[in-house]
Design an enzyme around this catalytic site. Sequence first.
Site, PDB file in Angstrom:
ATOM      1  CB  CYS A   4      -0.904  -0.015   1.232  1.00 57.38           C
ATOM      2  SG  CYS A   4      -1.947   1.455   1.385  1.00 57.38           S
ATOM      3  CB  CYS A  39      -0.615   2.101   5.737  1.00 59.80           C
ATOM      4  SG  CYS A  39      -1.302   0.525   5.160  1.00 59.80           S
ATOM      5  CB  CYS A  64      -5.177  -0.675   2.354  1.00 60.68           C
ATOM      6  SG  CYS A  64      -3.952  -1.090   3.608  1.00 60.68           S
ATOM      7  CB  CYS A 104      -4.380   2.956   5.590  1.00 60.13           C
ATOM      8  SG  CYS A 104      -4.212   2.620   3.816  1.00 60.13           S
ATOM      9  CB  CYS A 156      -8.570  -4.540 -11.762  1.00 62.36           C
ATOM     10  SG  CYS A 156      -8.227  -3.448 -13.121  1.00 62.36           S
TER      11      CYS A 156
END
Length: 153
Positions: free
Chosen positions: A59, A62, A108, A111, A131
Amino acid sequence: MATSRSASGYDLTPIDAARRRDLARNLSAEQRHILLEHGTEPPFCGALLTEKHAGTYVCALCGLPLFRSLQKFASGSGWPSFFAPFDPAHIREVRDTSHGMARTEIRCARCDGHLGHVFPDGPPPSGLRYCLNSAALRFVAGDLPPDLPAGPA
């Protein structure tokens, strides 16, 4: 607050709004638009679409590991695509009915940053196509440390 860990050993404790704002300061305008405002980058222009090195996609906000290069495939969709996540607990699915269609948004788990969508038209063994927006990810070449620090490198 009690710490929550995934089966792969990563901290999944949700970050608070102040920490999220602090991490977002290090992002580009495009990354903030995608991760925080649920935007989408244009197809075939993301920096990670053609990334072929061994490593992990984390991510961009985070640092939580989301996908491995071994699970990436060329979908022809214009966005980086994967058939399985790094750890299923690292991805949160949300029903998305925007733009006149029903889709499954992926975020995510730590976060809550918008990553992209998952579709049921991927290759075996999962049959799924995660995707992703390149701008929502950061690529870490090679092996990961046990737990990455939050935020951009």
